[in-house]
Each structure stands twice: as structure tokens, then as C-alpha cells.
Motif scaffolding. Structure first.
Motif, PDB file in Angstrom:
ATOM      1  N   ALA A   1       0.829  -1.205   0.000  1.00  0.00           N
ATOM      2  CA  ALA A   1       0.000   0.000   0.000  1.00  0.00           C
ATOM      3  C   ALA A   1       0.865   1.258   0.000  1.00  0.00           C
ATOM      4  O   ALA A   1       0.584   2.213  -0.736  1.00  0.00           O
ATOM      5  CB  ALA A   1      -0.927  -0.005   1.208  1.00  0.00           C
ATOM      6  N   ILE A   2       1.914   1.257   0.801  1.00  0.00           N
ATOM      7  CA  ILE A   2       2.815   2.413   0.851  1.00  0.00           C
ATOM      8  C   ILE A   2       3.483   2.622  -0.505  1.00  0.00           C
ATOM      9  O   ILE A   2       3.565   3.749  -1.015  1.00  0.00           O
ATOM     10  CB  ILE A   2       3.874   2.234   1.958  1.00  0.00           C
ATOM     11  CG1 ILE A   2       3.214   2.289   3.339  1.00  0.00           C
ATOM     12  CG2 ILE A   2       4.969   3.293   1.848  1.00  0.00           C
ATOM     13  CD1 ILE A   2       4.139   1.920   4.486  1.00  0.00           C
ATOM     14  N   CYS A   3       3.964   1.543  -1.102  1.00  0.00           N
ATOM     15  CA  CYS A   3       4.630   1.638  -2.412  1.00  0.00           C
ATOM     16  C   CYS A   3       3.668   2.141  -3.484  1.00  0.00           C
ATOM     17  O   CYS A   3       4.051   2.940  -4.347  1.00  0.00           O
ATOM     18  CB  CYS A   3       5.204   0.279  -2.812  1.00  0.00           C
ATOM     19  SG  CYS A   3       6.637  -0.232  -1.835  1.00  0.00           S
ATOM     20  N   ALA A   4       2.412   1.682  -3.436  1.00  0.00           N
ATOM     21  CA  ALA A   4       1.419   2.139  -4.411  1.00  0.00           C
ATOM     22  C   ALA A   4       1.148   3.635  -4.254  1.00  0.00           C
ATOM     23  O   ALA A   4       1.044   4.365  -5.242  1.00  0.00           O
ATOM     24  CB  ALA A   4       0.121   1.344  -4.251  1.00  0.00           C
ATOM     25  N   LEU A   5       1.043   4.098  -3.025  1.00  0.00           N
ATOM     26  CA  LEU A   5       0.811   5.527  -2.774  1.00  0.00           C
ATOM     27  C   LEU A   5       1.999   6.379  -3.239  1.00  0.00           C
ATOM     28  O   LEU A   5       1.824   7.438  -3.836  1.00  0.00           O
ATOM     29  CB  LEU A   5       0.544   5.766  -1.282  1.00  0.00           C
ATOM     30  CG  LEU A   5      -0.810   5.257  -0.754  1.00  0.00           C
ATOM     31  CD1 LEU A   5      -0.857   5.369   0.758  1.00  0.00           C
ATOM     32  CD2 LEU A   5      -1.960   6.026  -1.396  1.00  0.00           C
ATOM     33  N   VAL A   6       3.198   5.892  -2.963  1.00  0.00           N
ATOM     34  CA  VAL A   6       4.395   6.614  -3.413  1.00  0.00           C
ATOM     35  C   VAL A   6       4.444   6.660  -4.941  1.00  0.00           C
ATOM     36  O   VAL A   6       4.773   7.682  -5.536  1.00  0.00           O
ATOM     37  CB  VAL A   6       5.669   5.939  -2.857  1.00  0.00           C
ATOM     38  CG1 VAL A   6       6.924   6.554  -3.484  1.00  0.00           C
ATOM     39  CG2 VAL A   6       5.738   6.086  -1.344  1.00  0.00           C
ATOM     40  N   ALA A   7       4.080   5.550  -5.572  1.00  0.00           N
ATOM     41  CA  ALA A   7       4.062   5.495  -7.035  1.00  0.00           C
ATOM     42  C   ALA A   7       3.107   6.523  -7.615  1.00  0.00           C
ATOM     43  O   ALA A   7       3.429   7.225  -8.580  1.00  0.00           O
ATOM     44  CB  ALA A   7       3.684   4.087  -7.506  1.00  0.00           C
ATOM     45  N   LEU A   8       1.915   6.637  -7.035  1.00  0.00           N
ATOM     46  CA  LEU A   8       0.944   7.617  -7.507  1.00  0.00           C
ATOM     47  C   LEU A   8       1.448   9.040  -7.292  1.00  0.00           C
ATOM     48  O   LEU A   8       1.216   9.922  -8.116  1.00  0.00           O
ATOM     49  CB  LEU A   8      -0.401   7.418  -6.798  1.00  0.00           C
ATOM     50  CG  LEU A   8      -1.142   6.114  -7.130  1.00  0.00           C
ATOM     51  CD1 LEU A   8      -2.367   5.952  -6.238  1.00  0.00           C
ATOM     52  CD2 LEU A   8      -1.542   6.087  -8.600  1.00  0.00           C
ATOM     53  N   ALA A   9       2.143   9.243  -6.172  1.00  0.00           N
ATOM     54  CA  ALA A   9       2.683  10.570  -5.883  1.00  0.00           C
ATOM     55  C   ALA A   9       3.750  10.984  -6.876  1.00  0.00           C
ATOM     56  O   ALA A   9       3.914  12.178  -7.177  1.00  0.00           O
ATOM     57  CB  ALA A   9       3.239  10.610  -4.456  1.00  0.00           C
ATOM     58  N   THR A  10       4.478  10.017  -7.426  1.00  0.00           N
ATOM     59  CA  THR A  10       5.586  10.333  -8.356  1.00  0.00           C
ATOM     60  C   THR A  10       5.083  10.767  -9.724  1.00  0.00           C
ATOM     61  O   THR A  10       5.860  11.271 -10.528  1.00  0.00           O
ATOM     62  CB  THR A  10       6.517   9.125  -8.542  1.00  0.00           C
ATOM     63  OG1 THR A  10       5.789   8.046  -9.154  1.00  0.00           O
ATOM     64  CG2 THR A  10       7.093   8.664  -7.212  1.00  0.00           C
ATOM     65  N   LEU A  11       3.800  10.558 -10.005  1.00  0.00           N
ATOM     66  CA  LEU A  11       3.268  10.914 -11.320  1.00  0.00           C
ATOM     67  C   LEU A  11       3.448  12.399 -11.635  1.00  0.00           C
ATOM     68  O   LEU A  11       3.579  12.787 -12.801  1.00  0.00           O
ATOM     69  CB  LEU A  11       1.791  10.547 -11.424  1.00  0.00           C
ATOM     70  CG  LEU A  11       1.468   9.053 -11.503  1.00  0.00           C
ATOM     71  CD1 LEU A  11      -0.039   8.826 -11.439  1.00  0.00           C
ATOM     72  CD2 LEU A  11       2.042   8.419 -12.765  1.00  0.00           C
ATOM     73  N   LYS A  12       3.456  13.215 -10.594  1.00  0.00           N
ATOM     74  CA  LYS A  12       3.593  14.659 -10.812  1.00  0.00           C
ATOM     75  C   LYS A  12       5.047  15.084 -10.892  1.00  0.00           C
ATOM     76  O   LYS A  12       5.364  16.200 -11.327  1.00  0.00           O
ATOM     77  CB  LYS A  12       2.875  15.405  -9.668  1.00  0.00           C
ATOM     78  CG  LYS A  12       2.918  16.929  -9.772  1.00  0.00           C
ATOM     79  CD  LYS A  12       2.390  17.429 -11.118  1.00  0.00           C
ATOM     80  CE  LYS A  12       2.493  18.949 -11.218  1.00  0.00           C
ATOM     81  NZ  LYS A  12       2.288  19.438 -12.583  1.00  0.00           N
ATOM     82  N   LEU A  13       5.958  14.199 -10.510  1.00  0.00           N
ATOM     83  CA  LEU A  13       7.378  14.569 -10.468  1.00  0.00           C
ATOM     84  C   LEU A  13       8.007  14.372 -11.848  1.00  0.00           C
ATOM     85  O   LEU A  13       8.543  13.300 -12.160  1.00  0.00           O
ATOM     86  CB  LEU A  13       8.114  13.739  -9.406  1.00  0.00           C
ATOM     87  CG  LEU A  13       7.564  13.861  -7.983  1.00  0.00           C
ATOM     88  CD1 LEU A  13       8.333  12.950  -7.037  1.00  0.00           C
ATOM     89  CD2 LEU A  13       7.633  15.313  -7.504  1.00  0.00           C
ATOM     90  N   ARG A  14       7.928  15.373 -12.673  1.00  0.00           N
ATOM     91  CA  ARG A  14       8.478  15.300 -14.036  1.00  0.00           C
ATOM     92  C   ARG A  14       9.474  16.420 -14.229  1.00  0.00           C
ATOM     93  O   ARG A  14       9.218  17.555 -13.783  1.00  0.00           O
ATOM     94  CB  ARG A  14       7.356  15.442 -15.071  1.00  0.00           C
ATOM     95  CG  ARG A  14       6.316  14.341 -14.982  1.00  0.00           C
ATOM     96  CD  ARG A  14       6.744  13.079 -15.680  1.00  0.00           C
ATOM     97  NE  ARG A  14       5.924  11.945 -15.254  1.00  0.00           N
ATOM     98  CZ  ARG A  14       6.043  10.720 -15.744  1.00  0.00           C
ATOM     99  NH1 ARG A  14       6.959  10.457 -16.657  1.00  0.00           N
ATOM    100  NH2 ARG A  14       5.292   9.753 -15.330  1.00  0.00           N
TER     101      ARG A  14
END
Length: 392
Positions: free
Chosen positions: A379-392
Motif C-alpha cells: 500500500a505504501i509503495c502504491a501511494l508513493v508510485a501515484l505521488a511520483t506521477l507529478k514529479l516530471r
């Protein structure tokens, strides 16, 4: 099916929206699981499709656990496949090719897993030989890769004509949404990288086929390795599927794709519907698979879920994000590879037992503690993954 009816019935228009279909696909798959699993479990018992118990390979702790589960029905993945298929056929837009490819992969990988499960049960072996199983998986994944290549080619031929903005590089797509105009890069055959603008995505062209074969096969085996404790695989796939529901929805809209600098995937909303059905089916299966498990999914379910999840990542152009969303699967598979290489090359074992969830079992952790902590990590990894979507 219902999407088609809703398009031609004014009173059902609300059901053409993505959000209602995503929610209803998940709910439908969940309810179907609750309805079909009890009779399926009884049938599996009657057919004697049960766990064989200890393997006698020297892993005493693991053998003791498996002996305690001896006779518990396996191949419960049949129910998962049925639920996902029905929910997808009901709520997805069947005029879009992507859900058909995902369903084809689901049934194809499930069939390979079923063959492997039957071999284990009735021939008293470890199942299909590693090379035969891998060959069949790769062949199926190549077929799926060809379908993905064909879909991308079709999108390029139909969408870019007349909608390529002047002065922009090839592959960019202009679309009006409401009163706003958006310019995004259309997902065709590219390979996008995390934290990097889509401008720098690499066009794989026909190399998308072997790349798709690698991703789908790896993911199928990663989930397969994870399926070793009550609720472990079904819970972690549920979390990953929810993450890809969100990802698929975001990449299917030009406004969110433009804002997040993601490749725009035409028809990506249908991937979200399939992933929602997958999440609902896994949650329904968990009802019967939580400790003490009444049924196991077997290779029939784990290979089907893994292969389909890998293709969902490919279709949303977030293959590298799958490494984070499916971090548990990656670590499980990596632990097996590391153990084999270390033992064959150096005669030493890195872990007490693999896949890695058994390593923690040898450290004295209870099965329920291992499963719950792996869920938390997932769950933590999935949340971090979603958060990285904006990091471009």
C-alpha cells in the motif's frame, strides 16, 4: 454490453461515464465472487483439486505449513477469471480493443496456470517444466505484444491525422475538452521513464512486442512467486489493481495527461474498468482466502492476474512505475533469482528460504504477520508510485 445499451437509452446515460462503470465493475466482480466461490469450492473438493502438502525438499518450516494446508482446494483462480470476465463484458466499452486484449491475456495465462496446477495434482510433480512453462508464457505474451503494437498503430493512423498541432514534434495530439484546448503526446509505441518529460519518451516501434513479452511474463511469474500464504497474493494484487485504476483514468484524459505530463492513452478508461473488475474479484476472493484459507488461487489465478496486470501497465505506458506499484512482486521474484544464482555460482544461500516471504517465516514471523506487513508495504509503495506521477 451495458455501456452499449446506455448509449441508446436516455435513462441509462449516466452509466456511460467512466466513474460509474469503474465502481460498478468492481462491485459486480466482488458480488459474483461471493456467489460463485462456495459452489466452486465444493466442486474443487469433489474433483480432489487440493493442495498436496509438504514437498519434502528440506525446507522443514515451509513443509510444516504446507502439510497443515493439505487438501485445501486450489485452482480458485477459475472463479477470479469468471468474475473479471463477466464484469468486464458488462461494463467496458466492447468497441474498444484494449479490454479484449486484457481478457485474452487473462484467459490465456489462466489456461497455462490451470495446466500447471493439474500437472502438480495428478502427476505428483512440480508442475510443468520451467522451460516449457516459460516458453508458453512468452508465446502468449508475444501475441499480446503484437495486439498492443497493432492498437498503437491504429491510434496513430486514426487520431493524429488532422489533429497534429502545427509547430509541434511528431506524435503530439490536439484535442478540445470543454472550452479548453490541450496538446499532449499520444501514446503509440513509446517507452516513458519516471521523472522524465514525455518529450523524451523513446519510440520502440515494433520492439514494443518483445518488451511487452518481457513485462507480461515477468509480472505473471512475480505474482506466482508471491502466492504462497493465505491472502498474500490476492491482497497485494488488489492494491496494485486499485493503483492502476487511478493511473489508467488519469492517462485517459487529455487534461490530466497534460497537467501531469503523461502520455495520453486513447481508450485508457477501459483499462481502468478492467483493473477495477480485477480489484473487485481479488477482494471477493480474499473473503475466502484469508487465514485460514478455504481455497487457494493456484497458478490458474496468480499467472492470470500477473500477466493481466503487466499488460495494464504496458497499455497505460507506466511499465517502470509497475516496479514500485508491484514492489512486493519484484522483491519476491528477485529473491528467487538471487538465491538460485548465489547457490549455483558460489554454493551459498543469501536467504534462509525463498520466495522471501518464507525467509521471514524462518525468522519466526507468523504467517498472518508476514501477510499483513507485506500488504502495508504494498500500500505504501502504491501511494508513493501515484505521488511520483507529478514529479516530471
Amino acid at each position: 454490453m451495458i455501456y452499449y445499451l446506455a448509449q441508446h437509452n436516455e435513462s441509462l446515460k449516466i452509466l456511460t461515464g467512466v466513474t460509474p462503470r469503474v465502481i460498478l465493475a468492481a462491485a459486480t466482480a466482488f458480488v459474483i465472487m461471493l456467489l460463485i466461490m462456495p459452489p466452486l469450492i465444493r466442486w474443487l473438493k469433489r474433483m480432489k483439486f487440493g493442495e498436496s502438502g509438504a514437498k519434502g525438499q528440506g525446507a522443514e518450516v515451509v513443509d510444516a505449513m504446507r502439510e497443515g494446508k493439505k487438501g485445501t482446494p486450489t485452482m480458485g483462480g477459475i472463479g477470479i477469471v469468471i468474475a473479471i470476465t463477466i464484469a468486464t463484458l458488462l461494463w467496458a466499452d466492447l468497441g474498444e480493443a484494449r479490454p479484449w486484449v486484457l481478457l485474452g491475456a487473462l484467459v490465456g495465462f489462466a489456461s497455462l496456470g490451470y495446466l500447471d496446477d493439474r500437472t502438480k495434482i495428478f502427476k505428483g510433480s512440480k508442475g510443468l517444466s520451467t522451460w516449457l512453462k516459460l516458453t508458453l508464457q512468452v508465446a502468449l505474451a508475444v501475441g499480446c505484444g503484437l495486439a498492443i503494437w497493432a492498437i498503437g498503430t491504429h491510434d496513430a493512423d486514426t487520431l493524429l491525422k488532422g489533429a497534429s498541432p502545427a509547430g509541434m514534434p511528431e506524435g503530439f495530439y490536439k484535442k478540445d475538452l470543454g472550452n479548453a484546448e490541450y496538446i499532449v503526446r499520444l501514446a503509440i509505441h513509446q517507452l516513458a521513464f519516471p521523472f522524465v518529460s514525455v518529450i523524451h519518451a523513446i519510440d520502440l516501434n515494433f520492439w514494443i512486442v518483445p518488451w511487452a513479452a518481457f513485462v507480461a511474463t515477468s509480472c505473471a511469474n512475480g505474482v506466482n512467486f508471491t502466492d504462497g500464504m493465505d491472502g498474500l497474493a490476492s491482497g497485494t494484487v488488489f492494491i496494485a489493481a486499485i493503483a492502476f485504476v487511478i493511473i489508467a483514468y488519469l492517462v485517459s484524459r487529455v487534461d490530466s495527461a497534460d497537467y501531469l505530463q503523461l502520455l495520453y492513452v486513447s481508450g485508457g478508461q477501459e483499462v481502468a474498468v478492467v483493473c477495477a473488475a480485477m480489484a473487485g474479484a481479488c477482494l471477493g476472493f480474499l473473503w475466502f482466502n484469508c487465514a485460514p484459507a478455504e481455497v487457494f488461487m493456484g497458478d490458474t489465478g496468480s499467472q492470470a492476474l500477473g500477466g493481466t496486470l503487466g499488460l495494464a501497465a504496458l497499455m497505460t505506458k507506466q511499465e517502470f512505475l509497475l516496479l514500485l506499484v508491484g514492489a512486493v512482486f519484484v522483491v519476491e521474484a528477485a529473491s528467487v533469482v538471487i538465491q538460485v544464482i548465489s547457490f549455483r555460482c558460489f554454493g551459498r544461500r543469501v536467504f534462509l528460504c525463498t520466495p522471501i516471504h518464507h525467509h521471514f517465516q524462518y525468522l519466526g514471523w507468523s504467517e498472518s504477520k508476514i501477510v499483513l506487513r507485506f500488504w502495508i508495504v504494498a500500500a505504501i509503495c502504491a501511494l508513493v508510485a501515484l505521488a511520483t506521477l507529478k514529479l516530471r
